[in-house]
Design an enzyme around this catalytic site. Sequence first.
Site, mmCIF file in Angstrom:
data_model
loop_
_atom_site.group_PDB
_atom_site.id
_atom_site.type_symbol
_atom_site.label_atom_id
_atom_site.label_comp_id
_atom_site.label_asym_id
_atom_site.label_seq_id
_atom_site.Cartn_x
_atom_site.Cartn_y
_atom_site.Cartn_z
ATOM 1 C CE1 TYR A 123 -6.917 -27.622 2.088
ATOM 2 C CE2 TYR A 123 -6.244 -28.319 4.278
ATOM 3 C CZ TYR A 123 -7.080 -28.119 3.042
ATOM 4 O OH TYR A 123 -8.627 -28.325 3.398
ATOM 5 C CE LYS A 170 -15.308 -25.102 -10.892
ATOM 6 N NZ LYS A 170 -16.705 -25.620 -11.118
ATOM 7 C CG ASP A 203 -18.746 -28.104 -10.243
ATOM 8 O OD1 ASP A 203 -17.688 -28.774 -10.667
ATOM 9 O OD2 ASP A 203 -19.221 -26.990 -10.559
#
Length: 338
Positions: A123, A170, A203
């Site tokens: 972002y 992640k 995930d």
Amino acid sequence: MHNITLIPGDGIGKEVTSAACKVIEASGVSVNWDIQEAGASMIERHGTPLPPPVIQSIKKNRIALKGPITTPIGSGFSSVNVALRKAFDLYANVRPCRTLPGVSSRYEKIDLVIIRENIEDLYAGVEHMVGDDAAESIKIITRKGSERIVKFAFDYAVKESRSKVTVVHKANIMKYTDGLFLEVARNVAERYPSIQVEEMIVDAMCMKLVQVPERYDVLVMPNLYGDILSDLCAGLVGGLGVAPGANIGDEIAIFEPVHGSSPKNAGKNMANPTATILSGVLMLKHLGEIASALKIEKAVMNVLKKGRHLTYDLGGSATTDAFTDAIISELTELTSLS
Ligand code: NAD
């Protein structure tokens, strides 16, 4: 008297912020609303969707309640919402998510809070074409940005008497960016021996949240994961109509619902104002107006529990106004009892 900047936004924004203002006033808190318009409709007059008076008002008042603002998809102007967070360095996005009485959901006893880093990551807006056939977006994670959001999450856990912080990442794939976030999180966590710490790959986190959401408490994560997981979590407790949020910096704070401008429902008096009213509750707590905040919270819970004035998204057919009036009646009753 509190001076508060009010940005109604567009789409359903005007309806839900108007409801929140009425409820806040009915709780007895005295507010001088400094109303400021932002979004597409300002471009013609000011040449920008975020005109200088909005910035000046927030700088002066240091606190704002904001409705959603539409961002064109794929092209057009950049998000006003992201611009505001950057302009005032509102690095912590706090999104509580809990099971609400009378709101149907497959789950019970959810009470978690997403703490999303609000400035960095994908972002940051560093994005460009590479020739005609490729595009590149740069994921920015800094030590300073990671340190302050993780510290915010642990301080929040201590302050709110919560017991566990889950660090979502992640880092198995993005070894530099998410690797740095995780390394910093591990270092910060060592300073909080009383808080249980857990690490979760994003995930796997998604799967766990739909399987056993009641196991989670405070979750801290980089910007993009926080954006996605907070909508997911809103879905676990009744949808976007009931999910409040706060953007917090060291000096300034802007309170707004998680949801967007829902253009298809704009002007139909059918949007659920709960998320914006509960964002107002977060704002009142931030301002130290604890008694009024708790009273509004109770009034909202009573209306949801009674189930007679629910909006369409919660299975009812009440209008935004009827739902708001029901909350104000509850408030009046609670005030007369106290
Ligand atoms: P959205 O949140 O507006 O809508 C998603 C779904 O949730 C729709 O079905 C909508 O009707 C429903 N919904 C949302 N709020 C509701 C409410 N209060 N009551 C009942 N139902 C509600 O998301 P979107 O359609 O992806 O985005 C629409 C626009 O909003 C886009 O331009 C997007 O960029 C913008 N947006 C703004 C903000 C913000 O201002 N902070 C946040 C998210 C999206």
